[in-house]
Motif scaffolding. Sequence first.
Motif, PDB file in Angstrom:
ATOM      1  N   PRO A  97       4.227 -15.403  -9.920  1.00  0.00           N
ATOM      2  CA  PRO A  97       3.003 -15.909  -9.282  1.00  0.00           C
ATOM      3  C   PRO A  97       1.768 -15.240  -9.876  1.00  0.00           C
ATOM      4  O   PRO A  97       1.849 -14.120 -10.388  1.00  0.00           O
ATOM      5  N   GLU A  98       0.646 -15.920  -9.806  1.00  0.00           N
ATOM      6  CA  GLU A  98      -0.603 -15.300 -10.274  1.00  0.00           C
ATOM      7  C   GLU A  98      -1.008 -14.140  -9.357  1.00  0.00           C
ATOM      8  O   GLU A  98      -1.625 -13.175  -9.819  1.00  0.00           O
ATOM      9  N   ILE A  99      -0.696 -14.255  -8.077  1.00  0.00           N
ATOM     10  CA  ILE A  99      -1.036 -13.204  -7.120  1.00  0.00           C
ATOM     11  C   ILE A  99       0.118 -13.019  -6.141  1.00  0.00           C
ATOM     12  O   ILE A  99       0.866 -13.951  -5.865  1.00  0.00           O
ATOM     13  N   PHE A 100       0.250 -11.802  -5.638  1.00  0.00           N
ATOM     14  CA  PHE A 100       1.209 -11.579  -4.555  1.00  0.00           C
ATOM     15  C   PHE A 100       0.712 -10.456  -3.657  1.00  0.00           C
ATOM     16  O   PHE A 100      -0.049  -9.577  -4.080  1.00  0.00           O
ATOM     17  N   MET A 101       1.151 -10.516  -2.399  1.00  0.00           N
ATOM     18  CA  MET A 101       0.762  -9.525  -1.402  1.00  0.00           C
ATOM     19  C   MET A 101       2.003  -9.033  -0.676  1.00  0.00           C
ATOM     20  O   MET A 101       2.894  -9.819  -0.347  1.00  0.00           O
ATOM     21  N   THR A 102       2.048  -7.736  -0.446  1.00  0.00           N
ATOM     22  CA  THR A 102       3.119  -7.151   0.342  1.00  0.00           C
ATOM     23  C   THR A 102       2.562  -6.562   1.628  1.00  0.00           C
ATOM     24  O   THR A 102       1.427  -6.086   1.665  1.00  0.00           O
ATOM     25  N   MET A 103       3.371  -6.619   2.675  1.00  0.00           N
ATOM     26  CA  MET A 103       3.051  -5.995   3.956  1.00  0.00           C
ATOM     27  C   MET A 103       4.165  -5.015   4.312  1.00  0.00           C
ATOM     28  O   MET A 103       5.292  -5.171   3.860  1.00  0.00           O
ATOM     29  N   GLU A 104       3.833  -4.021   5.109  1.00  0.00           N
ATOM     30  CA  GLU A 104       4.729  -2.897   5.439  1.00  0.00           C
ATOM     31  C   GLU A 104       5.037  -2.067   4.205  1.00  0.00           C
ATOM     32  O   GLU A 104       6.034  -1.340   4.162  1.00  0.00           O
ATOM     33  N   SER A 105       4.204  -2.151   3.183  1.00  0.00           N
ATOM     34  CA  SER A 105       4.436  -1.393   1.955  1.00  0.00           C
ATOM     35  C   SER A 105       3.754  -0.026   2.058  1.00  0.00           C
ATOM     36  O   SER A 105       2.547   0.061   2.251  1.00  0.00           O
ATOM     37  N   ASN A 106       4.545   1.015   1.910  1.00  0.00           N
ATOM     38  CA  ASN A 106       4.051   2.387   2.028  1.00  0.00           C
ATOM     39  C   ASN A 106       3.979   3.045   0.650  1.00  0.00           C
ATOM     40  O   ASN A 106       3.998   2.365  -0.377  1.00  0.00           O
ATOM     41  N   GLY A 107       3.928   4.375   0.631  1.00  0.00           N
ATOM     42  CA  GLY A 107       3.817   5.074  -0.640  1.00  0.00           C
ATOM     43  C   GLY A 107       5.025   4.875  -1.549  1.00  0.00           C
ATOM     44  O   GLY A 107       4.881   4.760  -2.770  1.00  0.00           O
ATOM     45  N   ASP A 108       6.221   4.815  -0.955  1.00  0.00           N
ATOM     46  CA  ASP A 108       7.417   4.589  -1.763  1.00  0.00           C
ATOM     47  C   ASP A 108       7.396   3.210  -2.404  1.00  0.00           C
ATOM     48  O   ASP A 108       7.767   3.047  -3.580  1.00  0.00           O
ATOM     49  N   TRP A 109       6.975   2.218  -1.655  1.00  0.00           N
ATOM     50  CA  TRP A 109       6.873   0.858  -2.203  1.00  0.00           C
ATOM     51  C   TRP A 109       5.796   0.793  -3.291  1.00  0.00           C
ATOM     52  O   TRP A 109       5.979   0.144  -4.323  1.00  0.00           O
ATOM     53  N   GLU A 110       4.680   1.469  -3.056  1.00  0.00           N
ATOM     54  CA  GLU A 110       3.616   1.473  -4.066  1.00  0.00           C
ATOM     55  C   GLU A 110       4.114   2.069  -5.380  1.00  0.00           C
ATOM     56  O   GLU A 110       3.839   1.527  -6.456  1.00  0.00           O
ATOM     57  N   GLN A 111       4.857   3.164  -5.281  1.00  0.00           N
ATOM     58  CA  GLN A 111       5.397   3.801  -6.483  1.00  0.00           C
ATOM     59  C   GLN A 111       6.374   2.869  -7.194  1.00  0.00           C
ATOM     60  O   GLN A 111       6.366   2.744  -8.427  1.00  0.00           O
ATOM     61  N   ALA A 112       7.228   2.183  -6.413  1.00  0.00           N
ATOM     62  CA  ALA A 112       8.227   1.291  -7.007  1.00  0.00           C
ATOM     63  C   ALA A 112       7.580   0.105  -7.711  1.00  0.00           C
ATOM     64  O   ALA A 112       8.089  -0.386  -8.726  1.00  0.00           O
ATOM     65  N   MET A 113       6.450  -0.374  -7.178  1.00  0.00           N
ATOM     66  CA  MET A 113       5.812  -1.563  -7.737  1.00  0.00           C
ATOM     67  C   MET A 113       4.910  -1.273  -8.920  1.00  0.00           C
ATOM     68  O   MET A 113       4.332  -2.196  -9.504  1.00  0.00           O
ATOM     69  N   LYS A 114       4.795  -0.005  -9.312  1.00  0.00           N
ATOM     70  CA  LYS A 114       3.950   0.336 -10.467  1.00  0.00           C
ATOM     71  C   LYS A 114       4.418  -0.352 -11.750  1.00  0.00           C
ATOM     72  O   LYS A 114       3.620  -0.621 -12.644  1.00  0.00           O
ATOM     73  N   VAL A 115       5.712  -0.669 -11.828  1.00  0.00           N
ATOM     74  CA  VAL A 115       6.222  -1.333 -13.032  1.00  0.00           C
ATOM     75  C   VAL A 115       5.639  -2.731 -13.196  1.00  0.00           C
ATOM     76  O   VAL A 115       5.668  -3.299 -14.297  1.00  0.00           O
ATOM     77  N   LEU A 116       5.106  -3.292 -12.124  1.00  0.00           N
ATOM     78  CA  LEU A 116       4.530  -4.638 -12.185  1.00  0.00           C
ATOM     79  C   LEU A 116       3.066  -4.622 -12.614  1.00  0.00           C
ATOM     80  O   LEU A 116       2.499  -5.677 -12.912  1.00  0.00           O
ATOM     81  N   GLU A 117       2.465  -3.449 -12.662  1.00  0.00           N
ATOM     82  CA  GLU A 117       1.026  -3.387 -12.912  1.00  0.00           C
ATOM     83  C   GLU A 117       0.650  -3.779 -14.337  1.00  0.00           C
ATOM     84  O   GLU A 117      -0.500  -4.135 -14.595  1.00  0.00           O
ATOM     85  N   LYS A 118       1.602  -3.731 -15.256  1.00  0.00           N
ATOM     86  CA  LYS A 118       1.284  -4.175 -16.617  1.00  0.00           C
ATOM     87  C   LYS A 118       1.019  -5.680 -16.646  1.00  0.00           C
ATOM     88  O   LYS A 118       0.233  -6.174 -17.468  1.00  0.00           O
ATOM     89  N   ASP A 119       1.679  -6.438 -15.769  1.00  0.00           N
ATOM     90  CA  ASP A 119       1.463  -7.884 -15.671  1.00  0.00           C
ATOM     91  C   ASP A 119       0.414  -8.232 -14.625  1.00  0.00           C
ATOM     92  O   ASP A 119      -0.137  -9.341 -14.648  1.00  0.00           O
ATOM     93  N   TYR A 120       0.165  -7.309 -13.702  1.00  0.00           N
ATOM     94  CA  TYR A 120      -0.799  -7.536 -12.623  1.00  0.00           C
ATOM     95  C   TYR A 120      -1.819  -6.401 -12.650  1.00  0.00           C
ATOM     96  O   TYR A 120      -1.750  -5.455 -11.857  1.00  0.00           O
ATOM     97  N   PRO A 121      -2.783  -6.480 -13.561  1.00  0.00           N
ATOM     98  CA  PRO A 121      -3.714  -5.356 -13.761  1.00  0.00           C
ATOM     99  C   PRO A 121      -4.760  -5.197 -12.662  1.00  0.00           C
ATOM    100  O   PRO A 121      -5.429  -4.165 -12.599  1.00  0.00           O
ATOM    101  N   PHE A 122      -4.928  -6.213 -11.837  1.00  0.00           N
ATOM    102  CA  PHE A 122      -5.910  -6.139 -10.763  1.00  0.00           C
ATOM    103  C   PHE A 122      -5.175  -5.945  -9.436  1.00  0.00           C
ATOM    104  O   PHE A 122      -4.223  -6.670  -9.135  1.00  0.00           O
TER     105      PHE A 122
END
Length: 360
Positions: free
Chosen positions: A124-149
């Motif tokens: 998707p061009e955009i996605f949103m997560t809810m109930e995402s804490n620090g552990d989830w934020e760390q895990a999703m860092k691998v997606l930041e190369k495709d989702y720079p914003f």
Amino acid sequence: MWGIYLFLTALLVLLTILPKIQNAHWIFRVPEFGKIQITYAVVFTFITGLFLTHSQYIWYTQTLLLALFIHHGITLIKYTPLYPVKKHTQRSQSSEKLHFISANVYQFNKEYNRFIELIEKYKPEIFMTMESNGDWEQAMKVLEKDYPFHHKVTLENTYGMHFYSKLEIKSAQTHYFVADDIPSIEVHLKTKDGFSFVFFGVHPPPPSPTEEETSKERDGDLLSAAKRVRDLKDPVIVVGDFNNVAWSKSSVLFRKTSHLIDPRIGHSFVSTFHAKYLLLRFPIDLMFHSEDIFIKELKTLENFGSDHLPVYCEFFIDHHNDEQEDEVEEATTEEKAEAEEMIQEGKEEDGNRDAIVTEG
């Protein structure tokens, strides 16, 4: 068998009446969530009654059950393809097709890779997560190369929110409408073909015996968001775990106050919770949009370990198409006053939540 039949009939009558009582306590609000299941139970009980012949009063209760079915059916049919709505076609003046995924990831769900694979699969061009804490934020860092914003609200109280985008973010802010630990996010975006729109994410607390005693904070938060959305000039999408159903009074007030459209009408329920129990699945992850936004597809995706199914949407923006104008409803003077009262009650309610929540 006759006794069970009478008990079921009385229970279904009670569950139908309770939501009609305008009391914010969870006992009155929770039965709204189960309208689909209640309707199925009415049909089952009615069919059972056809095999009971020993009582002269059977047709009184059968008639009552038929009335319950009609009552619930009048509401539910609006959220099926049987309800007539206009079909919209994409025109040359519209934006390119866009896609988003909205997912309550369940803070204690550790299957991060399943969610990451979901994003990589649907892109998707955009996605949103809810109930995402620090552990989830760390895990999703691998997606930041495709989702720079991105716009992140990292909390450990099950109300964290993270927003990721391939599209340029022009501005973003976090709102705390009724409590300083319940965020909503407002993200202003610009597409690659020059269309601006606003993505608004919400996740108010639910009324339930294990969480909030009343629906006051939920309703106040949602109606505050509705007022904010109404003042926005760009096309807007409001998405999230509403902890509410589209046919409840507060959801209808939200739709009328915000001047937005419910894309479920004429299409499907899009039930999301509970992901593991099909027969106990409610449509509480909702979406509303302004008249310049046209929905091509709205559906749930496969489970990735959360208690919610993710919501997937394909849409486009068209400023020159006025075919949806008649779908926008506005609140009456009385409804506006009621919304203001609910907002004030939400601000005064003390949710008494912990800053850090552990699974238990």
